[in-house]
Design a protein around this motif. Structure first.
Motif, PDB file in Angstrom:
ATOM      1  N   THR A 155       0.829  -1.195   0.000  1.00 30.70           N
ATOM      2  CA  THR A 155       0.000   0.000   0.000  1.00 30.70           C
ATOM      3  C   THR A 155       0.870   1.255   0.000  1.00 30.70           C
ATOM      4  N   LYS A 156       0.204   2.397  -0.125  1.00 34.33           N
ATOM      5  CA  LYS A 156       0.945   3.659  -0.088  1.00 34.33           C
ATOM      6  C   LYS A 156       1.500   3.949   1.297  1.00 34.33           C
ATOM      7  N   ALA A 157       1.111   3.161   2.282  1.00 37.43           N
ATOM      8  CA  ALA A 157       1.703   3.294   3.618  1.00 37.43           C
ATOM      9  C   ALA A 157       3.174   2.887   3.599  1.00 37.43           C
ATOM     10  N   LYS A 158       3.624   2.278   2.513  1.00 39.20           N
ATOM     11  CA  LYS A 158       5.032   1.889   2.364  1.00 39.20           C
ATOM     12  C   LYS A 158       5.868   3.017   1.768  1.00 39.20           C
ATOM     13  N   LEU A 159       5.235   4.179   1.515  1.00 40.56           N
ATOM     14  CA  LEU A 159       5.929   5.332   0.940  1.00 40.56           C
ATOM     15  C   LEU A 159       6.226   6.365   2.023  1.00 40.56           C
ATOM     16  N   PHE A 160       7.421   6.934   1.960  1.00 41.89           N
ATOM     17  CA  PHE A 160       7.801   8.004   2.871  1.00 41.89           C
ATOM     18  C   PHE A 160       8.540   9.073   2.078  1.00 41.89           C
ATOM     19  N   PRO A 161       8.419  10.340   2.504  1.00 42.87           N
ATOM     20  CA  PRO A 161       9.094  11.406   1.759  1.00 42.87           C
ATOM     21  C   PRO A 161      10.618  11.382   1.869  1.00 42.87           C
ATOM     22  N   SER A 162      11.131  10.813   2.979  1.00 42.45           N
ATOM     23  CA  SER A 162      12.591  10.786   3.149  1.00 42.45           C
ATOM     24  C   SER A 162      13.007   9.551   3.948  1.00 42.45           C
ATOM     25  N   VAL A 163      14.285   9.257   3.896  1.00 40.80           N
ATOM     26  CA  VAL A 163      14.827   8.155   4.692  1.00 40.80           C
ATOM     27  C   VAL A 163      14.598   8.448   6.173  1.00 40.80           C
ATOM     28  N   HIS A 164      14.816   9.697   6.571  1.00 40.43           N
ATOM     29  CA  HIS A 164      14.614  10.083   7.973  1.00 40.43           C
ATOM     30  C   HIS A 164      13.185   9.772   8.426  1.00 40.43           C
ATOM     31  N   ASP A 165      12.199  10.121   7.607  1.00 41.22           N
ATOM     32  CA  ASP A 165      10.800   9.854   7.969  1.00 41.22           C
ATOM     33  C   ASP A 165      10.536   8.355   8.110  1.00 41.22           C
ATOM     34  N   ALA A 166      11.092   7.567   7.214  1.00 38.01           N
ATOM     35  CA  ALA A 166      10.906   6.113   7.289  1.00 38.01           C
ATOM     36  C   ALA A 166      11.558   5.540   8.543  1.00 38.01           C
ATOM     37  N   VAL A 167      12.769   5.966   8.834  1.00 35.88           N
ATOM     38  CA  VAL A 167      13.482   5.465  10.014  1.00 35.88           C
ATOM     39  C   VAL A 167      12.748   5.882  11.292  1.00 35.88           C
ATOM     40  N   THR A 168      12.260   7.111  11.330  1.00 34.34           N
ATOM     41  CA  THR A 168      11.504   7.578  12.490  1.00 34.34           C
ATOM     42  C   THR A 168      10.251   6.727  12.680  1.00 34.34           C
ATOM     43  N   HIS A 169       9.537   6.453  11.608  1.00 31.33           N
ATOM     44  CA  HIS A 169       8.348   5.604  11.671  1.00 31.33           C
ATOM     45  C   HIS A 169       8.699   4.212  12.198  1.00 31.33           C
ATOM     46  N   LEU A 170       9.750   3.631  11.662  1.00 32.51           N
ATOM     47  CA  LEU A 170      10.148   2.287  12.076  1.00 32.51           C
ATOM     48  C   LEU A 170      10.604   2.266  13.532  1.00 32.51           C
ATOM     49  N   SER A 171      11.306   3.293  13.961  1.00 28.68           N
ATOM     50  CA  SER A 171      11.749   3.371  15.359  1.00 28.68           C
ATOM     51  C   SER A 171      10.555   3.435  16.297  1.00 28.68           C
ATOM     52  N   ARG A 172       9.581   4.254  15.945  1.00 26.16           N
ATOM     53  CA  ARG A 172       8.381   4.368  16.780  1.00 26.16           C
ATOM     54  C   ARG A 172       7.600   3.067  16.786  1.00 26.16           C
ATOM     55  N   ALA A 173       7.520   2.400  15.635  1.00 24.73           N
ATOM     56  CA  ALA A 173       6.806   1.118  15.557  1.00 24.73           C
ATOM     57  C   ALA A 173       7.491   0.073  16.419  1.00 24.73           C
ATOM     58  N   GLN A 174       8.827   0.059  16.427  1.00 19.06           N
ATOM     59  CA  GLN A 174       9.587  -0.880  17.261  1.00 19.06           C
ATOM     60  C   GLN A 174       9.351  -0.585  18.738  1.00 19.06           C
ATOM     61  N   GLU A 175       9.357   0.701  19.110  1.00 22.82           N
ATOM     62  CA  GLU A 175       9.113   1.085  20.506  1.00 22.82           C
ATOM     63  C   GLU A 175       7.714   0.661  20.938  1.00 22.82           C
ATOM     64  N   TYR A 176       6.732   0.884  20.077  1.00 22.74           N
ATOM     65  CA  TYR A 176       5.355   0.503  20.392  1.00 22.74           C
ATOM     66  C   TYR A 176       5.248  -1.009  20.551  1.00 22.74           C
ATOM     67  N   SER A 177       5.891  -1.730  19.654  1.00 23.87           N
ATOM     68  CA  SER A 177       5.854  -3.187  19.702  1.00 23.87           C
ATOM     69  C   SER A 177       6.475  -3.707  20.998  1.00 23.87           C
ATOM     70  N   ALA A 178       7.596  -3.129  21.388  1.00 28.20           N
ATOM     71  CA  ALA A 178       8.262  -3.546  22.629  1.00 28.20           C
ATOM     72  C   ALA A 178       7.389  -3.217  23.834  1.00 28.20           C
ATOM     73  N   ALA A 179       6.768  -2.040  23.839  1.00 26.24           N
ATOM     74  CA  ALA A 179       5.891  -1.652  24.946  1.00 26.24           C
ATOM     75  C   ALA A 179       4.671  -2.568  25.020  1.00 26.24           C
ATOM     76  N   GLN A 180       4.138  -2.922  23.866  1.00 25.81           N
ATOM     77  CA  GLN A 180       2.983  -3.822  23.822  1.00 25.81           C
ATOM     78  C   GLN A 180       3.359  -5.205  24.349  1.00 25.81           C
ATOM     79  N   GLU A 181       4.547  -5.676  23.995  1.00 26.39           N
ATOM     80  CA  GLU A 181       5.009  -6.979  24.473  1.00 26.39           C
ATOM     81  C   GLU A 181       5.157  -6.975  25.998  1.00 26.39           C
ATOM     82  N   ILE A 182       5.692  -5.902  26.538  1.00 22.60           N
ATOM     83  CA  ILE A 182       5.823  -5.779  27.995  1.00 22.60           C
ATOM     84  C   ILE A 182       4.446  -5.769  28.639  1.00 22.60           C
ATOM     85  N   GLN A 183       3.513  -5.040  28.047  1.00 28.01           N
ATOM     86  CA  GLN A 183       2.148  -4.979  28.563  1.00 28.01           C
ATOM     87  C   GLN A 183       1.502  -6.358  28.530  1.00 28.01           C
TER      88      GLN A 183
END
Length: 103
Positions: free
Chosen positions: A68-96
């Motif tokens: 999907t277009k959710a796989k598109l980002f304007p810059s590498v920085h935006d993609a990395v930021t998204h992935l970092s936040r997704a990883q943090e959320y995933s880790a927090a969810q696992e702890i929960q």
């Protein structure tokens, strides 16, 4: 299945900033990259796509329920930021989930 081990990374970011157009061969190659990495449990993201490239991807039926277009980002920085936040959320969810597990 490709018969390969899952690689030690979870995401692949393809920087298409320098790409000014895509043809049917390019679109087929990108579809193959997405499909094969998906089989290896690696998410693929496209960054820096010019509007004309996105229109060509749309015309070439690149986007689907899996890509999907959710796989598109304007810059590498935006993609990395998204992935970092997704990883943090995933880790927090696992702890929960662990905290909510009754022993």
């Amino acid at each position: 299945s490709l018969g390969l081990d899952v690689p030690p990374f979870h995401s692949l970011i393809l920087d298409l900033t320098a790409v000014s157009s895509v043809d049917t061969v390019s679109i087929k190659a990108l579809k193959t990259i997405f499909k094969e990495f998906q089989e290896l449990e690696v998410d693929v993201y496209l960054v820096g796509c010019q509007v004309s490239v996105i229109k060509q991807l749309e015309s070439g039926n690149f986007f689907s329920k899996d890509v999907t277009k959710a796989k598109l980002f304007p810059s590498v920085h935006d993609a990395v930021t998204h992935l970092s936040r997704a990883q943090e959320y995933s880790a927090a969810q696992e702890i929960q989930d662990i905290a909510n597990t009754k022993l």
